[in-house]
Design a protein around this motif. Structure first.
Motif, mmCIF file in Angstrom:
data_model
loop_
_atom_site.group_PDB
_atom_site.id
_atom_site.type_symbol
_atom_site.label_atom_id
_atom_site.label_comp_id
_atom_site.label_asym_id
_atom_site.label_seq_id
_atom_site.Cartn_x
_atom_site.Cartn_y
_atom_site.Cartn_z
ATOM 1 N N PRO A 73 -0.924 -9.694 -21.202
ATOM 2 C CA PRO A 73 -1.779 -10.879 -20.639
ATOM 3 C C PRO A 73 -1.369 -11.579 -19.435
ATOM 4 O O PRO A 73 -1.976 -12.084 -18.546
ATOM 5 C CB PRO A 73 -1.828 -12.084 -21.851
ATOM 6 C CG PRO A 73 -1.573 -10.931 -23.073
ATOM 7 C CD PRO A 73 -0.504 -9.970 -22.628
ATOM 8 N N SER A 74 -0.196 -11.793 -19.285
ATOM 9 C CA SER A 74 0.386 -12.727 -18.322
ATOM 10 C C SER A 74 0.243 -11.779 -17.100
ATOM 11 O O SER A 74 0.113 -12.398 -16.055
ATOM 12 C CB SER A 74 2.205 -13.355 -18.465
ATOM 13 O OG SER A 74 2.053 -14.176 -19.530
ATOM 14 N N ILE A 75 0.574 -10.705 -17.345
ATOM 15 C CA ILE A 75 0.669 -9.918 -16.057
ATOM 16 C C ILE A 75 -0.730 -9.631 -15.571
ATOM 17 O O ILE A 75 -1.145 -9.802 -14.012
ATOM 18 C CB ILE A 75 1.067 -8.456 -16.277
ATOM 19 C CG1 ILE A 75 2.624 -8.296 -16.777
ATOM 20 C CG2 ILE A 75 1.156 -7.537 -15.130
ATOM 21 C CD1 ILE A 75 3.236 -7.282 -17.355
ATOM 22 N N ARG A 76 -1.777 -9.547 -16.482
ATOM 23 C CA ARG A 76 -3.011 -9.278 -15.915
ATOM 24 C C ARG A 76 -3.689 -10.656 -15.344
ATOM 25 O O ARG A 76 -4.227 -10.313 -14.172
ATOM 26 C CB ARG A 76 -3.846 -8.985 -17.156
ATOM 27 C CG ARG A 76 -3.620 -7.424 -17.474
ATOM 28 C CD ARG A 76 -4.418 -6.934 -18.696
ATOM 29 N NE ARG A 76 -4.089 -5.540 -18.827
ATOM 30 C CZ ARG A 76 -4.732 -4.725 -19.883
ATOM 31 N NH1 ARG A 76 -5.749 -5.209 -20.749
ATOM 32 N NH2 ARG A 76 -4.094 -3.693 -20.045
ATOM 33 N N HIS A 77 -3.274 -11.611 -15.949
ATOM 34 C CA HIS A 77 -3.794 -13.006 -15.267
ATOM 35 C C HIS A 77 -3.439 -13.231 -13.643
ATOM 36 O O HIS A 77 -3.909 -13.516 -13.085
ATOM 37 C CB HIS A 77 -3.284 -14.175 -16.274
ATOM 38 C CG HIS A 77 -3.415 -15.418 -15.559
ATOM 39 N ND1 HIS A 77 -2.846 -16.297 -15.578
ATOM 40 C CD2 HIS A 77 -4.685 -15.621 -15.417
ATOM 41 C CE1 HIS A 77 -3.458 -17.629 -15.236
ATOM 42 N NE2 HIS A 77 -4.902 -17.048 -15.166
ATOM 43 N N GLN A 78 -2.022 -12.906 -13.652
ATOM 44 C CA GLN A 78 -1.214 -13.050 -12.461
ATOM 45 C C GLN A 78 -1.999 -12.121 -11.257
ATOM 46 O O GLN A 78 -2.220 -12.442 -10.036
ATOM 47 C CB GLN A 78 0.179 -12.937 -12.409
ATOM 48 C CG GLN A 78 1.004 -14.030 -13.102
ATOM 49 C CD GLN A 78 0.600 -15.433 -12.246
ATOM 50 O OE1 GLN A 78 0.470 -15.566 -11.047
ATOM 51 N NE2 GLN A 78 0.381 -16.258 -13.157
ATOM 52 N N ASN A 79 -2.097 -10.951 -11.776
ATOM 53 C CA ASN A 79 -2.849 -9.619 -10.758
ATOM 54 C C ASN A 79 -4.398 -10.200 -10.647
ATOM 55 O O ASN A 79 -4.775 -9.975 -9.442
ATOM 56 C CB ASN A 79 -2.920 -8.328 -11.497
ATOM 57 C CG ASN A 79 -1.507 -7.623 -11.123
ATOM 58 O OD1 ASN A 79 -0.938 -7.738 -10.128
ATOM 59 N ND2 ASN A 79 -1.312 -6.620 -12.131
ATOM 60 N N ALA A 80 -4.984 -10.858 -11.597
ATOM 61 C CA ALA A 80 -6.422 -11.369 -11.576
ATOM 62 C C ALA A 80 -6.490 -12.471 -10.385
ATOM 63 O O ALA A 80 -7.345 -12.477 -9.477
ATOM 64 C CB ALA A 80 -7.077 -12.084 -12.883
ATOM 65 N N ILE A 81 -5.283 -13.249 -10.495
ATOM 66 C CA ILE A 81 -5.349 -14.361 -9.326
ATOM 67 C C ILE A 81 -5.065 -13.851 -8.120
ATOM 68 O O ILE A 81 -5.731 -14.187 -6.864
ATOM 69 C CB ILE A 81 -4.040 -15.221 -9.668
ATOM 70 C CG1 ILE A 81 -4.290 -16.284 -10.925
ATOM 71 C CG2 ILE A 81 -3.598 -16.317 -8.431
ATOM 72 C CD1 ILE A 81 -3.247 -16.870 -11.443
ATOM 73 N N ILE A 82 -4.176 -12.651 -7.911
ATOM 74 C CA ILE A 82 -3.883 -12.070 -6.608
ATOM 75 C C ILE A 82 -5.231 -11.377 -5.998
ATOM 76 O O ILE A 82 -5.467 -11.552 -4.942
ATOM 77 C CB ILE A 82 -2.591 -11.039 -6.715
ATOM 78 C CG1 ILE A 82 -1.369 -11.840 -7.095
ATOM 79 C CG2 ILE A 82 -2.472 -10.238 -5.606
ATOM 80 C CD1 ILE A 82 -0.234 -10.899 -7.426
ATOM 81 N N MET A 83 -5.982 -10.796 -7.100
ATOM 82 C CA MET A 83 -7.201 -10.054 -6.319
ATOM 83 C C MET A 83 -8.080 -11.185 -5.988
ATOM 84 O O MET A 83 -8.795 -10.886 -5.237
ATOM 85 C CB MET A 83 -7.774 -9.423 -7.695
ATOM 86 C CG MET A 83 -6.810 -8.096 -8.008
ATOM 87 S SD MET A 83 -6.741 -6.979 -6.611
ATOM 88 C CE MET A 83 -8.486 -6.467 -6.119
ATOM 89 N N ASP A 84 -8.022 -12.251 -6.359
ATOM 90 C CA ASP A 84 -9.270 -13.298 -6.162
ATOM 91 C C ASP A 84 -8.642 -13.761 -4.740
ATOM 92 O O ASP A 84 -9.638 -14.028 -3.806
ATOM 93 C CB ASP A 84 -8.959 -14.428 -7.050
ATOM 94 C CG ASP A 84 -9.995 -15.629 -6.641
ATOM 95 O OD1 ASP A 84 -11.330 -15.319 -6.738
ATOM 96 O OD2 ASP A 84 -9.612 -16.554 -6.102
ATOM 97 N N GLU A 85 -7.217 -14.016 -4.629
ATOM 98 C CA GLU A 85 -6.749 -14.248 -3.137
ATOM 99 C C GLU A 85 -6.955 -13.072 -2.157
ATOM 100 O O GLU A 85 -7.522 -13.623 -1.153
ATOM 101 C CB GLU A 85 -5.499 -14.544 -3.207
ATOM 102 C CG GLU A 85 -4.798 -15.714 -4.054
ATOM 103 C CD GLU A 85 -3.444 -15.650 -4.180
ATOM 104 O OE1 GLU A 85 -3.059 -16.785 -4.558
ATOM 105 O OE2 GLU A 85 -2.816 -14.717 -4.249
ATOM 106 N N ARG A 86 -6.922 -12.107 -2.632
ATOM 107 C CA ARG A 86 -7.198 -10.732 -1.618
ATOM 108 C C ARG A 86 -8.681 -10.697 -1.244
ATOM 109 O O ARG A 86 -9.017 -10.459 -0.131
ATOM 110 C CB ARG A 86 -6.794 -9.535 -2.242
ATOM 111 C CG ARG A 86 -6.848 -8.377 -1.425
ATOM 112 C CD ARG A 86 -6.183 -7.075 -1.931
ATOM 113 N NE ARG A 86 -6.167 -5.831 -1.378
ATOM 114 C CZ ARG A 86 -5.676 -5.633 -0.359
ATOM 115 N NH1 ARG A 86 -4.626 -6.293 -0.054
ATOM 116 N NH2 ARG A 86 -5.954 -4.639 0.483
ATOM 117 N N ALA A 87 -9.543 -10.846 -2.314
ATOM 118 C CA ALA A 87 -11.024 -10.893 -1.924
ATOM 119 C C ALA A 87 -11.301 -12.003 -0.827
ATOM 120 O O ALA A 87 -12.289 -11.758 -0.050
ATOM 121 C CB ALA A 87 -11.983 -11.248 -3.193
#
Length: 275
Positions: A73-87
């Motif tokens: 869950p923590s890994i997916r949450h942080q990757n989701a944050i990064i993907m939002d920044e990337r978008a």
């Protein structure tokens, strides 16, 4: 007579009041103190219970699956944050390509992302945004899980238990973490302590996306993106060559762990890989 009785009553009442006050100080307040102490102990026990006792799980398969499920869950949450920044950065880049001027709000958020990944630039244009995008990208879930397992002995290390540090990250200010028992004489580093698993994962990902030691990892990832491919653990792992003093031996070990634990790296044993 009346005066004498009044005096005696007054003295009696005074004694009762004094006795009550003494009892309150000695008994009631001490109970409150004990209750407060018990409360703190319970609170600490709850904090410790946030980490499963992985060592107590006798089944190797169950231990591995429990460890991975705990971190996912923590890994997916942080990757989701990064993907939002990337978008967001990709939208801003497209605005520049279309000849538009970036708004103050866009520039403010771009600056925030740049600071997060230690990217320094005097101005933000197409070239610098493309360079920042190289740093602003996900870390494959499988690689994060395997590296955490390797660094902590499947969650059994002192640093994982006491510091919520799942990636062996160092800090260099006295008291910032836990002193390694095998620290070389003359060295001053400590193993960082975190307030949550989420903070540990976030720090690890930020480190890989910003530290010069992992520029190879970011370059491999950018090449995969240029080919229209998703970042893959078995390819990005080569970018961790500087993560350990063991270098090539460390990479070989991680690759072997990726091969041996494929069945656990797929959530609920589905057929889709977790990247």
């Amino acid at each position: 007579m009346k005066a004498g009785r009044v005096a005696r009553v007054t003295v009696s009442l005074s004694l009762v009041i004094v006795t009550f006050i003494l009892l309150k100080v000695l008994f009631i307040d001490s109970v409150k103190t004990e209750q407060g102490t018990v409360g703190k102990l319970i609170e600490n026990e709850q904090a410790m219970s946030l980490i499963p006792d992985f060592e107590s799980i006798s089944s190797v398969s169950e231990k591995k699956q429990t460890f991975f499920n705990y971190l996912r869950p923590s890994i997916r949450h942080q990757n989701a944050i990064i993907m939002d920044e990337r978008a967001f950065l990709q939208r801003s880049l497209q605005h520049l390509i279309d000849g538009l001027v970036l708004t103050d709000a866009e520039l403010y958020r771009i600056e925030e992302i740049a600071n997060k990944y230690q990217f320094s630039s005097r101005s933000f244009n197409e070239k610098t945004l493309q360079e920042l995008l190289v740093r602003t990208d996900i870390i494959p879930e499988s690689m994060v899980l395997i590296q955490a397992a390797n660094e902590t002995g499947w969650g059994s290390s002192r640093f994982a238990k006491q510091g919520l540090n799942f990636f062996g990250q160092w800090c260099f200010r006295k008291g910032c973490g836990l002193v390694p028992q095998s620290r070389t004489s003359g060295k001053s580093h400590e193993v960082a302590k975190f307030d949550s698993v989420e903070a540990s994962v976030a720090s690890y990902m930020r480190n890989l996306n910003s530290n010069a030691a992992y520029s190879l990892l970011r370059s491999i990832r950018a090449d995969l993106r240029a080919q229209g491919k998703l970042p893959a653990a078995d390819q990005l792992v080569y970018g961790l060559i500087n993560y350990s003093e063991r270098q090539e031996a460390y990479i070989d070990e991680l690759l072997e762990m990726l091969r041996q634990n494929k069945r656990y790296l797929v959530e609920n044993h589905e057929e889709r890989p977790s990247v």
